[in-house]
Design a protein around this motif. Structure first.
Motif, mmCIF file in Angstrom:
data_model
loop_
_atom_site.group_PDB
_atom_site.id
_atom_site.type_symbol
_atom_site.label_atom_id
_atom_site.label_comp_id
_atom_site.label_asym_id
_atom_site.label_seq_id
_atom_site.Cartn_x
_atom_site.Cartn_y
_atom_site.Cartn_z
ATOM 1 N N ILE A 135 0.733 -1.203 0.011
ATOM 2 C CA ILE A 135 -0.085 0.034 0.000
ATOM 3 C C ILE A 135 0.951 1.426 -0.037
ATOM 4 O O ILE A 135 0.627 1.988 -0.845
ATOM 5 N N MET A 136 2.222 1.217 0.677
ATOM 6 C CA MET A 136 2.925 2.293 0.633
ATOM 7 C C MET A 136 3.505 2.473 -0.760
ATOM 8 O O MET A 136 3.623 3.753 -1.002
ATOM 9 N N VAL A 137 4.100 1.493 -1.404
ATOM 10 C CA VAL A 137 4.412 1.481 -2.712
ATOM 11 C C VAL A 137 3.454 1.943 -3.605
ATOM 12 O O VAL A 137 3.749 3.110 -4.367
ATOM 13 N N ILE A 138 2.500 1.793 -3.649
ATOM 14 C CA ILE A 138 1.204 2.264 -4.408
ATOM 15 C C ILE A 138 0.856 3.762 -4.049
ATOM 16 O O ILE A 138 0.668 4.327 -5.342
ATOM 17 N N GLY A 139 0.932 4.113 -3.023
ATOM 18 C CA GLY A 139 0.798 5.448 -2.462
ATOM 19 C C GLY A 139 1.931 6.229 -3.095
ATOM 20 O O GLY A 139 1.567 7.417 -3.610
ATOM 21 N N ALA A 140 3.064 5.874 -3.048
ATOM 22 C CA ALA A 140 4.294 6.800 -3.495
ATOM 23 C C ALA A 140 4.181 6.956 -4.834
ATOM 24 O O ALA A 140 4.590 7.887 -5.485
ATOM 25 N N VAL A 141 3.822 5.841 -5.586
ATOM 26 C CA VAL A 141 3.790 5.829 -7.202
ATOM 27 C C VAL A 141 2.815 6.848 -7.517
ATOM 28 O O VAL A 141 2.828 7.756 -8.401
ATOM 29 N N VAL B 159 7.177 4.082 -17.154
ATOM 30 C CA VAL B 159 7.805 4.581 -15.927
ATOM 31 C C VAL B 159 7.323 3.563 -14.951
ATOM 32 O O VAL B 159 8.149 3.058 -14.263
ATOM 33 N N LEU B 160 6.194 3.065 -14.928
ATOM 34 C CA LEU B 160 5.730 2.176 -13.716
ATOM 35 C C LEU B 160 6.528 0.676 -13.971
ATOM 36 O O LEU B 160 6.488 0.188 -12.992
ATOM 37 N N SER B 161 6.582 0.324 -15.315
ATOM 38 C CA SER B 161 7.210 -0.818 -15.555
ATOM 39 C C SER B 161 8.501 -0.715 -14.887
ATOM 40 O O SER B 161 9.119 -1.823 -14.294
ATOM 41 N N GLY B 162 9.350 0.199 -15.200
ATOM 42 C CA GLY B 162 10.816 0.375 -14.684
ATOM 43 C C GLY B 162 10.773 0.536 -13.152
ATOM 44 O O GLY B 162 11.283 -0.293 -12.490
ATOM 45 N N ILE B 163 9.719 1.127 -12.692
ATOM 46 C CA ILE B 163 9.627 1.318 -10.996
ATOM 47 C C ILE B 163 9.431 -0.185 -10.309
ATOM 48 O O ILE B 163 10.113 -0.544 -9.606
ATOM 49 N N PHE B 164 8.464 -0.841 -10.835
ATOM 50 C CA PHE B 164 8.163 -2.344 -10.387
ATOM 51 C C PHE B 164 9.385 -3.394 -10.634
ATOM 52 O O PHE B 164 9.408 -4.005 -9.958
ATOM 53 N N TYR B 165 10.222 -3.235 -11.794
ATOM 54 C CA TYR B 165 11.184 -3.817 -12.294
ATOM 55 C C TYR B 165 12.144 -3.966 -11.235
ATOM 56 O O TYR B 165 12.782 -4.640 -10.494
ATOM 57 N N PHE B 166 12.432 -2.416 -10.836
ATOM 58 C CA PHE B 166 13.591 -2.069 -9.898
ATOM 59 C C PHE B 166 13.229 -2.708 -8.305
ATOM 60 O O PHE B 166 13.935 -3.344 -7.660
ATOM 61 N N ILE B 167 11.794 -2.502 -8.046
ATOM 62 C CA ILE B 167 11.281 -2.916 -6.888
ATOM 63 C C ILE B 167 11.474 -4.596 -6.690
ATOM 64 O O ILE B 167 11.914 -5.016 -5.877
#
Length: 67
Positions: A7-13, A55-63
């Motif tokens: 939930i915190m990651v989704i909020g930050a995104v 951008v979201l694909s890159g963020i989720f890849y690194f996470i």
């Protein structure tokens, strides 16, 4: 990943995307489709959707990589 972290990651995104849409005018890129008639307006942000997806694909890849 636990539910509170997710939930915190989704909020930050969402905060990051909101910042870009408000201050950098991300929702009005060249290639976005806008049709204005007398009484209606149709807006489809296709290029914006592609940019946000990349951008979201890159963020989720690194996470997922540093999990």
């Amino acid at each position: 990943m636990s539910l509170p972290k997710t939930i915190m990651v989704i909020g930050a995104v969402l905060i990051i995307v909101g910042f870009f849409m408000h201050f950098i005018k991300l929702g009005r890129l060249p290639g976005d489709i806008m049709i204005k008639n007398e009484n209606t307006t149709f807006y489809f942000p296709i290029v914006t959707s592609i940019v946000v997806s990349i951008v979201l694909s890159g963020i989720f890849y690194f996470i997922s990589r540093f999990k």
